[in-house]
Design a protein around this motif. Structure first.
Motif, PDB file in Angstrom:
ATOM      1  N   GLN A 215       3.194   1.456 -12.025  1.00 10.61           N
ATOM      2  CA  GLN A 215       3.945   2.100 -10.951  1.00 10.61           C
ATOM      3  C   GLN A 215       5.416   1.737 -11.039  1.00 10.61           C
ATOM      4  O   GLN A 215       6.198   2.090 -10.159  1.00 10.61           O
ATOM      5  N   PHE A 246      -2.432   2.645  -6.210  1.00  7.59           N
ATOM      6  CA  PHE A 246      -2.477   2.254  -4.798  1.00  7.59           C
ATOM      7  C   PHE A 246      -1.775   0.927  -4.517  1.00  7.59           C
ATOM      8  O   PHE A 246      -2.096   0.245  -3.553  1.00  7.59           O
ATOM      9  N   GLY A 247      -0.850   0.549  -5.381  1.00  5.01           N
ATOM     10  CA  GLY A 247      -0.141  -0.725  -5.211  1.00  5.01           C
ATOM     11  C   GLY A 247      -0.546  -1.749  -6.253  1.00  5.01           C
ATOM     12  O   GLY A 247       0.201  -2.674  -6.555  1.00  5.01           O
ATOM     13  N   PHE A 353       0.311  -5.588  -2.760  1.00  6.54           N
ATOM     14  CA  PHE A 353       0.395  -4.306  -2.065  1.00  6.54           C
ATOM     15  C   PHE A 353      -0.886  -3.517  -2.238  1.00  6.54           C
ATOM     16  O   PHE A 353      -1.374  -3.363  -3.338  1.00  6.54           O
ATOM     17  N   MET A 354      -1.403  -2.994  -1.151  1.00  5.73           N
ATOM     18  CA  MET A 354      -2.460  -1.997  -1.229  1.00  5.73           C
ATOM     19  C   MET A 354      -2.182  -0.960  -0.151  1.00  5.73           C
ATOM     20  O   MET A 354      -1.935  -1.295   0.998  1.00  5.73           O
ATOM     21  N   ARG A 355      -2.208   0.265  -0.565  1.00  4.91           N
ATOM     22  CA  ARG A 355      -1.786   1.427   0.219  1.00  4.91           C
ATOM     23  C   ARG A 355      -1.584   1.147   1.720  1.00  4.91           C
ATOM     24  O   ARG A 355      -2.510   0.795   2.409  1.00  4.91           O
ATOM     25  N   SER A 356      -0.346   1.345   2.189  1.00  8.74           N
ATOM     26  CA  SER A 356       0.079   1.001   3.552  1.00  8.74           C
ATOM     27  C   SER A 356      -0.250  -0.455   3.846  1.00  8.74           C
ATOM     28  O   SER A 356      -1.020  -0.749   4.765  1.00  8.74           O
ATOM     29  N   PRO A 357       0.322  -1.350   3.043  1.00 14.00           N
ATOM     30  CA  PRO A 357      -0.100  -2.758   3.135  1.00 14.00           C
ATOM     31  C   PRO A 357      -0.029  -3.343   4.552  1.00 14.00           C
ATOM     32  O   PRO A 357      -1.021  -3.875   5.032  1.00 14.00           O
ATOM     33  N   ALA A 510       7.152   3.002  -7.752  1.00 17.08           N
ATOM     34  CA  ALA A 510       6.434   4.030  -6.988  1.00 17.08           C
ATOM     35  C   ALA A 510       5.600   3.303  -5.949  1.00 17.08           C
ATOM     36  O   ALA A 510       4.402   3.126  -6.081  1.00 17.08           O
ATOM     37  N   GLY A 511       6.268   2.855  -4.905  1.00 19.37           N
ATOM     38  CA  GLY A 511       5.607   2.122  -3.834  1.00 19.37           C
ATOM     39  C   GLY A 511       6.330   2.395  -2.531  1.00 19.37           C
ATOM     40  O   GLY A 511       7.449   2.919  -2.527  1.00 19.37           O
ATOM     41  N   GLY A 512       5.678   2.070  -1.449  1.00 22.97           N
ATOM     42  CA  GLY A 512       6.307   2.284  -0.149  1.00 22.97           C
ATOM     43  C   GLY A 512       6.557   3.749   0.140  1.00 22.97           C
ATOM     44  O   GLY A 512       7.421   4.089   0.948  1.00 22.97           O
ATOM     45  N   GLU A 729       1.479   7.184   2.049  1.00 22.04           N
ATOM     46  CA  GLU A 729       0.717   6.132   2.722  1.00 22.04           C
ATOM     47  C   GLU A 729       0.474   6.411   4.202  1.00 22.04           C
ATOM     48  O   GLU A 729      -0.060   5.580   4.922  1.00 22.04           O
TER      49      GLU A 729
END
Ligand code: MOS
Length: 762
Positions: A215, A246-247, A353-357, A510-512, A729
């Motif tokens: 990511q 997904f993180g 991080f995991m989706r919408s942490p 590619a996060g948040g 997310e």
């Protein structure tokens, strides 16, 4: 469930089909482990069967007898790599626990050895024959285990410097007319992307190429260079397709530099595909959390006091934390708020991080508590949200750049048929089934980060976009192509996009849920640069200054309207005048309020994210409302969720088809977090028990009969030039609370510890 792409509404792009759809369904898309390598050595990991202790020695005789074994690497003969700094501390790594550096064992499944062989089968066979002599100590598994070390989270991470607070909670709570207090709990979860963690490394002289689903190709490139002690320019990371992340593929895992170092040592390519069970311990996960929430209100339902305390598990050395109180203290109007987050160190691999942490666990607590308060107040839960809706967040008094929370509630409630709900618990049934309706709010901060792009326009109208963005399955190729097509006024089929390669201009992690806002803003800006050159070439000299000023977008001015009002550009004529066949432009974009070192950091693989309560224009969040119908069998306790409806508003929607897909997946994952998912931990050994997809429960088609996604029109001109908030997310937040709220309505039983399973129904 309707599968048609939704028609675009106001401020939405076209529901274009996926750019990468054909490549994916025909197998032409090359994932990390698909890369053909010249005579690779195959690697297999040997991981620890104890969570704490030390290695006394290895017996490798048996393993070395397997035909085809090349070498076995342990801490005794491994290259000593430089320790990596944690992502949240300005580094690149998901953990500071660096395997193969000492005989110390810090968590279950830590990498103890890497077996290299001529074939995958030989490597695996030999790995099973490696004997490790260890001395075990009693490990700390989780919150309640002996040795769990709790400390305040505040200041432990650059992302969490303050526990949000305002007014006098204690006094207000004591004096309140109606109040509730409750404790909530969410379990450990693992991402379990279908694509396994994989790393292939190839050296050409002093140049290293890494094929790995990532990511963040710039982060991985710089992180591995740092660990190997080489220049980042000598490392290239290639990751054009990612089969779920997904993180979990956002920050650097320890295995990558290890495989790179072994490839250099052997002088040949090395390929590693980590099997699912080893992925549970060599990558990250969503840690278990606990919450204590107190809410108080006046009789008319106005919140007078809110307190949210959270506890999160992390590893022994690292301070990874999510700190969701940043969001939960700002969601509703309330004059007296107190919050606190603590981290609890245990002998575990470092979570990540995991989706919408932060939002998944923290909104589970808050949105369940809001439902409990609604019951105590005898107010409809939708109305309770309306009474406390606000355009100004209560902590710092910042204004939301836009907020459509109640519009989402109203649209979703109407589509769901909320009006048919009898508020009395246990009042609705159908034969043997008790029926419950529940709802919850979702929100997710709008994130943006600096990005660069290169765009080429050819005389024949073909457009090439280059940006080191990432296709994690979200539709990134598609929306980037749409941004370029729209901006340059060319048909979508004429645009090609190249991503997922650290040799391309840098994009953020590619996060948040920042990718669409960041990459499309950069691409649109560079397309404007091309338009400007074309306009200059085709315009009479005297009108040039005015025309350029009034209609061509420069930097961060919104130019959608300019793009519409412009006369069409005669590309052929412009190219003739310029005497060229190709126009190429490059540009670096950053969001308002990004720090001064943003671009420099961007090339070093460090993302200076601007978002949420830290945006320049105020506070920026996307919102939504989720409704669930749940049925519980009166006799067996079996739980079914026949339908879910979610309505979401997230600024400009680039593509209603891919956005819907993200939100649909989010709702299903939310259902999963409510009813199915949990990584079970053996309290005695601090080991994960169900580290496979047979025992790690996720919903199948039969668990998800009907899901409706409603996209609301929302315009926000304050956040970024295109007005994009991001939807990646947003969908899976709050769903877990909506399910538990529906369960309460069906049965009168409140379940505050996820997941909800049959055995918990009384
Ligand atoms: Mo996501 S958990 O920001 O990849």
């Amino acid at each position: 469930m309707s599968t048609a792409a939704p028609d675009p509404k106001a401020n939405m792009g076209q529901p274009a089909p996926r750019y990468d759809a054909v490549a994916k369904v025909t197998g032409r898309a090359t994932y990390g482990a698909d890369q053909k390598l010249p005579r690779p050595a195959y690697a297999w990991l040997v991981t620890s069967a104890i969570a704490k202790g030390r290695i006394n020695g290895f017996d490798l005789a048996d393993a070395n007898h397997v035909r085809g074994v090349i070498e076995i690497i342990t801490h005794e003969n491994a290259e000593k790599l430089k320790t990596a700094k944690l992502f949240s501390d300005g580094g690149y790594a998901s953990t500071t626990i660096q395997p193969l550096t000492s005989p110390t064992i810090s968590h279950d499944g830590e990498i103890l050895a890497v077996v290299l062989a001529e074939t995958l089968e030989a490597a695996r066979e030999a790995a099973y024959r490696v004997k490790v002599d260890t001395t075990a100590e009693t490990p700390t598994a989780s919150f309640d285990s002996p040795g769990a070390a709790t400390e305040a989270a505040k200041g432990k991470s650059a992302q969490f410097t303050e526990d949000p607070k305002v007014g006098d909670f204690a006094k207000a709570f004591e004096q309140a007319a109606v109040k509730i207090s409750a404790d909530y709990e969410t379990p450990t979860q693992h991402h379990n992307a279908i694509e396994l963690f994989a790393t292939s490394c190839v050296w050409n002289g002093d140049m290293l190429t890494i094929y790995e689903p990532s990511q963040f190709v710039y982060g991985l490139k710089n992180g591995v260079a740092e660990q190997l002690g080489i220049e980042p320019d000598k490392v290239r990371v290639i990751s054009p397709y990612i089969g779920g992340a997904f993180g979990s593929k956002a920050s650097m895992n320890a295995r990558t530099a290890i495989i790179a170092s072994i490839a250099r040592r052997l002088g040949r390519a090395v390929k590693l595909v980590v099997p699912r069970d080893q992925g549970f311990t060599t990558a990250t996960y969503r840690a278990e959390t606990r919450h204590s929430v107190s809410l108080a209100a006046s009789q008319d339902g106005r919140l007078t006091a809110l307190r949210h305390e959270g506890w999160e598990v992390t590893s022994r050395p690292d301070n990874y934390l999510v700190g969701g109180t940043t969001t939960t203290t700002r969601l509703y109007a309330c004059p007296n708020i107190e919050s606190k987050v603590s981290i609890v160190h245990a002998d575990r691999n470092t979570p990540g991080f995991m989706r919408s942490p932060p939002e998944v666990p923290y909104l589970f607590a808050l949105e369940s508590a809001m439902d409990e308060l609604a019951v105590a107040l005898k107010i409809d839960p939708v109305e309770l949200r309306r009474i406390n809706d606000t355009m100004v967040e209560p902590i710092d008094g910042k204004s939301y750049t836009s907020r459509s929370l109640m519009a989402c509630f109203d649209e979703a409630a109407a589509a769901f048929g909320w009006a048919k709900r009898n508020p009395q618990p246990k009042s609705m049934s159908d034969g043997d089934w008790l029926i419950g309706y529940g709802c919850a709010a979702t929100c997710y901060p709008t994130m943006m980060a600096p990005a660069a792009a290169r765009v080429r326009l050819h005389r024949d109208g073909a457009v090439r976009v280059e940006i080191a963005g990432h296709e994690i399955g979200t539709g990134a190729y598609t929306v980037i192509a749409q941004a370029a097509a729209r901006r340059l006024g060319v048909p979508l089929e004429r645009v090609s996009v190249e991503m997922g390669d650290s040799n391309l201009p840098p994009a953020p992690v590619a996060g948040g849920s920042n990718s669409t806002a960041s990459t499309c803003s950069a691409v649109a800006m560079v397309c404007d640069q091309i338009r400007e050159r074309l306009l200059k070439a085709t315009m009479p000299a005297d009108s040039l200054v005015d025309k350029a000023k009034s209609t061509v977008g420069l930097g961060q001015t919104p130019t959608e309207q300019a793009a519409k009002s412009d006369r069409p550009i005669d590309i052929e004529a412009a190219f003739d005048r310029l005497g060229v066949n190709v126009i190429e432009e490059f540009g670096e974009w950053k969001p308002d309020g990004a720090p001064l070192d943003s671009f420099r950091a961007m090339y070093k693989g460090q993302t200076r994210m601007v978002g949420g309560e830290k945006v320049k224009a105020g506070i920026a969040y996307a919102f939504g409302a989720e409704f669930v119908e749940l049925r519980v069998n009166k006799y067996t306790g079996e739980i079914r969720v026949p339908r879910m409806v979610g309505a979401f508003a997230a600024g400009h929607i680039m593509n209603p088809r891919t956005a819907r897909s993200q939100l649909l997946g989010g709702l299903i994952w939310g259902l999963s977090s409510a009813l199915h998912e949990a990584t079970e931990i053996d309290e005695r050994t601090a080991r994960y028990v169900n580290d496979n997809l047979a025992d790690y429960l996720i919903p199948v088609n039969a668990d998800v009969p009907s899901v409706d996604v409603i996209l609301l029109s929302e315009q926000d001109d304050k956040i970024n030039p295109l007005g994009i908030k991001g939807v990646g997310e947003l969908g899976n937040v709050g769903t877990n609370a909506a399910v538990c709220n529906a369960l309460y309505h069906a049965t009168g039983q409140r379940i505050r510890k996820l997941p909800v399973r049959l055995e918990k129904i009384e």
